[in-house]
Design a protein around this motif. Structure first.
Motif, PDB file in Angstrom:
ATOM      1  N   LYS A 164       6.960  -5.759 -53.674  1.00  0.00           N
ATOM      2  CA  LYS A 164       7.392  -5.029 -52.057  1.00  0.00           C
ATOM      3  C   LYS A 164       7.350  -6.058 -51.173  1.00  0.00           C
ATOM      4  O   LYS A 164       7.874  -6.113 -49.992  1.00  0.00           O
ATOM      5  CB  LYS A 164       6.415  -3.948 -52.172  1.00  0.00           C
ATOM      6  N   TYR A 165       6.195  -7.203 -51.144  1.00  0.00           N
ATOM      7  CA  TYR A 165       6.060  -7.995 -50.206  1.00  0.00           C
ATOM      8  C   TYR A 165       6.239  -9.401 -50.673  1.00  0.00           C
ATOM      9  O   TYR A 165       5.946  -9.701 -51.535  1.00  0.00           O
ATOM     10  CB  TYR A 165       4.556  -7.827 -49.713  1.00  0.00           C
ATOM     11  N   CYS A 166       6.942 -10.028 -49.749  1.00  0.00           N
ATOM     12  CA  CYS A 166       6.807 -11.630 -49.728  1.00  0.00           C
ATOM     13  C   CYS A 166       5.882 -12.144 -48.819  1.00  0.00           C
ATOM     14  O   CYS A 166       5.973 -12.260 -47.778  1.00  0.00           O
ATOM     15  CB  CYS A 166       8.281 -12.298 -49.470  1.00  0.00           C
ATOM     16  N   PHE A 167       4.659 -12.941 -49.674  1.00  0.00           N
ATOM     17  CA  PHE A 167       3.843 -13.421 -48.835  1.00  0.00           C
ATOM     18  C   PHE A 167       3.352 -15.030 -49.353  1.00  0.00           C
ATOM     19  O   PHE A 167       3.224 -15.115 -50.485  1.00  0.00           O
ATOM     20  CB  PHE A 167       2.524 -12.756 -48.857  1.00  0.00           C
ATOM     21  N   GLN A 168       3.570 -15.884 -48.446  1.00  0.00           N
ATOM     22  CA  GLN A 168       3.504 -17.302 -48.780  1.00  0.00           C
ATOM     23  C   GLN A 168       4.277 -17.711 -49.938  1.00  0.00           C
ATOM     24  O   GLN A 168       3.772 -18.275 -50.859  1.00  0.00           O
ATOM     25  CB  GLN A 168       2.042 -17.683 -48.961  1.00  0.00           C
ATOM     26  N   GLY A 169       5.606 -17.432 -50.087  1.00  0.00           N
ATOM     27  CA  GLY A 169       6.505 -17.728 -50.940  1.00  0.00           C
ATOM     28  C   GLY A 169       6.415 -16.818 -52.319  1.00  0.00           C
ATOM     29  O   GLY A 169       6.930 -17.178 -53.193  1.00  0.00           O
ATOM     30  N   ARG A 170       5.448 -15.746 -52.550  1.00  0.00           N
ATOM     31  CA  ARG A 170       5.168 -15.094 -53.747  1.00  0.00           C
ATOM     32  C   ARG A 170       5.764 -13.588 -53.312  1.00  0.00           C
ATOM     33  O   ARG A 170       5.242 -13.014 -52.218  1.00  0.00           O
ATOM     34  CB  ARG A 170       4.015 -15.043 -53.934  1.00  0.00           C
ATOM     35  N   PHE A 171       6.151 -13.002 -54.226  1.00  0.00           N
ATOM     36  CA  PHE A 171       6.433 -11.517 -54.206  1.00  0.00           C
ATOM     37  C   PHE A 171       5.273 -10.632 -54.748  1.00  0.00           C
ATOM     38  O   PHE A 171       4.856 -11.151 -55.996  1.00  0.00           O
ATOM     39  CB  PHE A 171       7.681 -11.178 -55.068  1.00  0.00           C
ATOM     40  N   LEU A 172       4.765  -9.477 -54.108  1.00  0.00           N
ATOM     41  CA  LEU A 172       3.401  -9.099 -54.353  1.00  0.00           C
ATOM     42  C   LEU A 172       3.721  -7.678 -54.791  1.00  0.00           C
ATOM     43  O   LEU A 172       4.626  -7.047 -53.972  1.00  0.00           O
ATOM     44  CB  LEU A 172       2.379  -9.271 -53.388  1.00  0.00           C
ATOM     45  N   ASP A 173       3.078  -6.856 -55.747  1.00  0.00           N
ATOM     46  CA  ASP A 173       3.173  -5.615 -55.918  1.00  0.00           C
ATOM     47  C   ASP A 173       2.154  -4.968 -54.885  1.00  0.00           C
ATOM     48  O   ASP A 173       1.408  -5.479 -54.337  1.00  0.00           O
ATOM     49  CB  ASP A 173       2.804  -5.253 -57.312  1.00  0.00           C
ATOM     50  N   SER A 174       2.870  -3.394 -54.880  1.00  0.00           N
ATOM     51  CA  SER A 174       1.888  -2.508 -53.901  1.00  0.00           C
ATOM     52  C   SER A 174       1.773  -1.065 -54.587  1.00  0.00           C
ATOM     53  O   SER A 174       2.886  -0.711 -55.085  1.00  0.00           O
ATOM     54  CB  SER A 174       2.372  -2.544 -52.645  1.00  0.00           C
ATOM     55  N   ALA A 175       0.606  -0.645 -54.670  1.00  0.00           N
ATOM     56  CA  ALA A 175       0.607   0.604 -55.306  1.00  0.00           C
ATOM     57  C   ALA A 175       0.074   1.687 -53.938  1.00  0.00           C
ATOM     58  O   ALA A 175      -0.674   1.228 -53.037  1.00  0.00           O
ATOM     59  CB  ALA A 175      -0.579   0.600 -56.274  1.00  0.00           C
TER      60      ALA A 175
END
Length: 194
Positions: A164-175
């Motif tokens: 869901k999120y792109c942070f510092q070049g990484r895509f991160l999941d969210s619940a």
């Protein structure tokens, strides 16, 4: 639509805690919350390492409260001025009777039930005083302690967003977890009378 007011500041009390208004004296702990790598490991946000940034953040939180757009409490043990952690209601949606809850605790105060007490007080305040219909929390799926806390207080997982999120070049999941007001949990969808 709900008419949400955070003036005067809504001080809440639990068995061991006072949930109080943040002050300028809390800036060093706010600085820690916004800059410590371990504290931020589940929060995709750039570090804000300076004390001035902490003071700016405190001013932002106060502006949100004055505008009735959110409220952040500092957690202190009864009779002690020190700040153990914070808990907030934000992303308010008065038309939908909904808000998001967020929280954080200094590492030395974890696993002592403080955040559980604070969350219970904020849930009660949200449903009885603000008359919200639901609360939401967005969590890093790897944050097992936060998920356990939410589930203990009746939150259920409603969504899982992959990358869901792109942070510092990484895509991160969210619940996404949510909790309905007690009278809603029984299945009624009618609004309570004002």
């Amino acid at each position: 639509m709900l008419n949400i007011q955070f003036t005067p500041f809504p001080v809440l009390r639990t068995q061991r805690l006072t949930l109080r208004q943040l002050t300028a004296a809390d800036a060093p702990i706010i600085q820690f919350f916004r800059s410590d790598a371990d504290f931020l490991r589940y929060i995709p946000r750039p570090k804000e390492p300076t004390l001035e940034q902490a003071h700016q953040h405190l001013r932002l939180l106060e502006d949100l409260r004055i505008g009735n757009e959110g409220v952040t409490w500092g957690l202190s043990r009864d009779g002690e001025p020190g700040l153990l952690g914070i808990i907030c209601l934000w992303n308010l949606e008065p038309a939908h009777h909904r808000a998001e809850v967020g929280y954080g605790l200094r590492p030395e105060f974890t696993k002592q039930g403080y955040m559980s007490e604070a969350l219970a007080a904020v849930i009660d305040y949200s449903f009885t005083q603000l008359r919200l219909h639901s609360l939401e929390a967005q969590v890093d799926p790897a944050n097992a302690a936060s998920i356990q806390l939410l589930e203990k207080h009746g939150f259920v997982r409603e969504a899982y967003f992959r990358e869901k999120y792109c942070f510092q070049g990484r895509f991160l999941d969210s619940a996404v977890y949510s909790c309905l007001a007690p009278q809603r949990a029984a299945g009624s969808s009618a609004l309570a009378p004002a």
